[in-house]
Enzyme design. Structure first.
Site, short mmCIF file in Angstrom:
data_model
loop_
_atom_site.label_atom_id
_atom_site.label_comp_id
_atom_site.label_asym_id
_atom_site.label_seq_id
_atom_site.Cartn_x
_atom_site.Cartn_y
_atom_site.Cartn_z
N GLU A 166 -4.45 0.37 10.27
CA GLU A 166 -3.51 1.10 10.85
C GLU A 166 -4.04 2.27 11.19
O GLU A 166 -4.41 3.24 10.22
CB GLU A 166 -2.15 1.14 10.30
CG GLU A 166 -0.85 2.12 11.05
CD GLU A 166 0.03 2.19 10.08
OE1 GLU A 166 0.02 2.35 8.69
OE2 GLU A 166 1.43 2.56 10.52
N GLU A 182 10.76 0.00 5.24
CA GLU A 182 10.06 0.37 6.71
C GLU A 182 8.91 0.62 6.56
O GLU A 182 8.51 1.82 6.32
CB GLU A 182 11.05 1.41 7.44
CG GLU A 182 12.45 1.03 7.48
CD GLU A 182 12.62 -0.09 8.70
OE1 GLU A 182 11.97 -0.45 9.49
OE2 GLU A 182 13.92 -0.49 8.87
N SER A 204 4.27 3.79 3.97
CA SER A 204 2.92 2.82 4.23
C SER A 204 3.32 1.52 3.41
O SER A 204 4.20 1.51 2.42
CB SER A 204 1.76 3.35 3.36
OG SER A 204 1.80 3.73 2.13
N CYS A 221 4.81 4.67 13.39
CA CYS A 221 4.64 3.34 12.91
C CYS A 221 4.46 2.36 13.99
O CYS A 221 4.06 1.32 13.65
CB CYS A 221 5.54 3.11 11.83
SG CYS A 221 7.47 3.24 12.49
N LYS A 257 14.22 11.71 -1.81
CA LYS A 257 12.64 12.28 -1.70
C LYS A 257 12.00 12.31 -0.57
O LYS A 257 11.66 11.42 -0.16
CB LYS A 257 12.21 11.40 -2.98
CG LYS A 257 11.00 12.44 -3.65
CD LYS A 257 9.66 11.81 -3.93
CE LYS A 257 8.95 11.37 -2.61
NZ LYS A 257 8.26 12.37 -1.93
P1 NAD Z 1 3.15 7.23 2.44
O1 NAD Z 1 3.69 5.73 1.92
O2 NAD Z 1 1.75 7.76 1.75
O3 NAD Z 1 4.31 8.04 1.80
C1 NAD Z 1 5.75 7.83 2.20
C2 NAD Z 1 6.59 8.46 0.98
O4 NAD Z 1 6.30 7.83 -0.17
C3 NAD Z 1 6.58 10.07 0.69
O5 NAD Z 1 7.66 10.44 0.46
C4 NAD Z 1 5.42 10.00 -0.32
O6 NAD Z 1 5.43 11.19 -1.19
C5 NAD Z 1 5.97 8.97 -1.24
N1 NAD Z 1 4.93 8.26 -1.99
C6 NAD Z 1 3.37 8.23 -1.75
N2 NAD Z 1 2.90 7.81 -2.80
C7 NAD Z 1 3.87 7.29 -3.66
C8 NAD Z 1 4.05 6.71 -5.06
N3 NAD Z 1 2.75 6.23 -5.55
N4 NAD Z 1 5.00 6.35 -5.51
C9 NAD Z 1 6.33 6.61 -5.01
N5 NAD Z 1 6.40 7.29 -3.76
C10 NAD Z 1 5.17 7.65 -3.07
O7 NAD Z 1 3.17 7.13 4.00
P2 NAD Z 1 3.16 8.21 5.04
O8 NAD Z 1 1.57 8.73 4.82
O9 NAD Z 1 4.02 9.57 4.42
O10 NAD Z 1 3.66 8.00 6.25
C11 NAD Z 1 2.73 6.82 7.09
C12 NAD Z 1 3.04 5.52 6.78
O11 NAD Z 1 4.58 5.44 6.93
C13 NAD Z 1 2.33 4.87 7.86
O12 NAD Z 1 1.90 3.60 7.18
C14 NAD Z 1 3.59 4.29 8.90
O13 NAD Z 1 3.25 3.20 9.54
C15 NAD Z 1 4.71 4.28 7.83
N6 NAD Z 1 6.03 4.41 8.71
C16 NAD Z 1 6.93 3.38 9.01
C17 NAD Z 1 7.93 3.51 9.48
C18 NAD Z 1 8.93 2.40 9.89
O14 NAD Z 1 9.88 2.42 10.25
N7 NAD Z 1 8.37 1.22 9.67
C19 NAD Z 1 8.39 4.67 10.15
C20 NAD Z 1 7.52 5.90 9.79
C21 NAD Z 1 6.41 5.76 9.21
#
Ligand code: NAD
Length: 490
Positions: A393, A263, A242, A297, A187
């Protein structure tokens, strides 16, 4: 299913055959609801995609169940050959994939194309590494028994990925999963589903059997994620995003006791000691802070400067930040593109506003426009612990600067966060290099370096930045179960 584009393709991608293809062919049945994919640079609609939900995800699990035994029974070499064809197709479509990425994510086209080639490397690497998924023969503890350890694929993997690296975050999960003999249901973020569909399309061309790699575009993540985290046949969830959502998925996965790779977010300190090579540290800070408009990230989230070098470092850092060209990612002079959407920009603007109101100073010269999604590189000095920006962050192109006088002070500041993903520090002192590397609480340390990610090295965090590793032989282990066989009566 055939999907109609809302408007004609933008001129920047009008010759992109891969984009046209993914918008016109998919294996899924027609659905009632669609959602818009937007260009973050101007808010225009670039595509409308089917909005899939729980029912389609259940169906995908069924396809995955049918595909899993055959895929797992193939040799690592056979799986590797298909993975390598996928890798080669990605490289030969690198321009098209890069354009799709910039169109939906906004980053400069050159950066997008590097994301494609760099992360295709994970596919090549794991195609080889799966051949070395060795088990063990353990010296026996009884003369009539032999003790053997096998490594076997976990099974069906549910993967959920973010928008900041719409291609890279997928290949980093799919490559080890598929190489290990798992099948994967993905997804992608609703902000950037086109890159995922393009990778799925090329995976079909490469010869992955039906059901081995399936992407589910959806606007609302919850229904799809609920199936992936609760379905008993899905044995693992691999999530990048996140910390907030990571914790939610961890809780949801508890009832079926899934293996998890998470991650999550970071709050990386970037420490410059008084003996550092200042020019190299400034060049590193520019990349670690402003790449992808600060939306990575492992971004430097807090700049920690020794008071003896703060003036020299800051004057060079501010000059370099003020010189960055912030514009549409398709403009060849672009150094930094837009933020992903106006909500992201507003969040960053609020953090800066709070810091300025509490006494911080803006060292850079540009101010953000009130509308649109672009935010200029911004450096703040005089930042203190009572400001929101010091413990959030940021995920945007803003660098809050702190100062210190002793190593102990720097380490305490650096570790004063629940996150533990990346940390950077700059020194030429050999003994300090060892001590600080050992004392920083992070899964990855960049010592005089910011290029800390790669296919052969372990990427991942500690504390609230997650569990598991991507890349390297440790990354393959994340998709393998250990099975012990006690062979008696010998
Ligand atoms: P996000 O957590 O909002 O979304 C990530 C994914 O989760 C998306 O596919 C989103 O549709 C899904 N999602 C969102 N809410 C959800 C829910 N309630 N239930 C199930 N799935 C849900 O994060 P983002 O804004 O897309 O990305 C930014 C975040 O990702 C930052 O915190 C960043 O640090 C982190 N990140 C971490 C790494 C790593 O390797 N550690 C890499 C890239 C990004």
């Amino acid at each position: 299913m055939s999907v109609d584009l809302a408007p004609p393709l933008p001129q920047t991608v009008s010759s992109n055959a891969l984009l046209k293809r993914i918008l016109n062919e998919t294996r899924l049945e027609p659905v009632e609801n669609t959602f818009d994919v937007l260009n973050p640079a101007d808010g225009s609609i670039v595509a409308q995609l089917p909005d899939l939900g729980a029912a389609e995800t259940e169906l995908a699990v069924e396809y995955a169940r049918q595909a899993q035994p055959d895929w797992a029974s193939r040799t690592a070499k056979e799986r590797g050959e298909i993975l390598r064809r996928w890798h080669d197709l990605i490289l030969s479509n690198e321009r098209e994939l890069g354009e799709i990425l910039t169109l939906e994510q906004g980053k400069p086209l050159a950066e997008a194309r590097r994301e494609i080639t760099f992360n295709a490397g994970y596919i090549d690497w794991f195609a080889e590494e799966a051949k070395r998924a060795y088990g063990d023969v353990i010296p026996t503890s009884a003369s009539n028994r032999r003790q053997v350890v096998l490594k076997q694929p976990i099974g069906i993997v549910g993967a959920i990925t973010p928008w900041n690296f719409p291609s890279g975050m997928i290949t980093r999960k799919a490559a080890p999963a598929l190489a290990a003999g798992c099948v994967i249901i993905l997804k992608p973020s609703d902000e950037t589903p086109l890159s995922a569909l393009a990778l799925e399309c090329l995976a079909r061309d490469a010869g992955f059997p039906e059901g081995v790699f399936q992407a589910i575009p959806s606007k609302d993540p919850a229904p799809v994620a609920n199936v992936l985290t609760s379905h008993p046949l899905v044995r693992k969830v691999s999530f990048t995003g996140s910390t907030r959502v990571g914790k939610l998925l961890m809780r949801q996965s508890a009832d079926t006791m899934k293996r998890l790779s998470l991650e999550l977010g970071g709050n990386a300190p970037f420490i410059v000691f008084e003996d550092a090579d200042i020019d190299a540290a400034v060049a590193g800070a520019m990349v670690a802070k402003f790449r992808n408009a600060g939306q990575t990230c492992i971004c430097a989230n807090r700049i920690l400067l020794h008071t003896a070098i703060q003036d020299e470092f800051l004057s060079k850092f501010v000059a370099a930040a003020d010189a960055m060209n912030v514009t549409d990612g398709f403009d060849s002079s672009c150094a930094m593109g837009p933020m992903i959407n106006s909500a992201a920009k507003n969040k960053v603007a609020a953090l800066v506003g709070d810091a300025l109101a509490k006494g911080a100073k803006r060292a850079t010269s540009r101010l953000p426009d009130s509308d649109g999604t672009f935010f200029p590189p911004t450096i703040l000095t005089g930042v203190s612990g009572d400001m929101d920006i010091s413990h959030t962050e940021i995920f945007g192109p803003v660098a809050p600067v702190f100062t210190f006088d002793t190593d102990a002070e720097a380490i305490a500041l650096a570790n004063d966060t629940p996150y533990g993903l990346a940390s950077y520090f700059w020194t030429r002192d050999y003994s300090r290099a060892w001590r600080v590397s050992e004392q920083l609480e992070a899964g990855m340390i960049g010592l005089n370096d910011v290029a800390i990610s790669g296919d052969s090295t372990p990427f991942g965090g500690i504390k609230e930045s997650g569990v598991g590793r991507e890349g390297s032989r440790y990354g393959l282990d994340d998709y393998l179960e250990i099975k012990y066989v006690a062979m008696g009566g010998i």
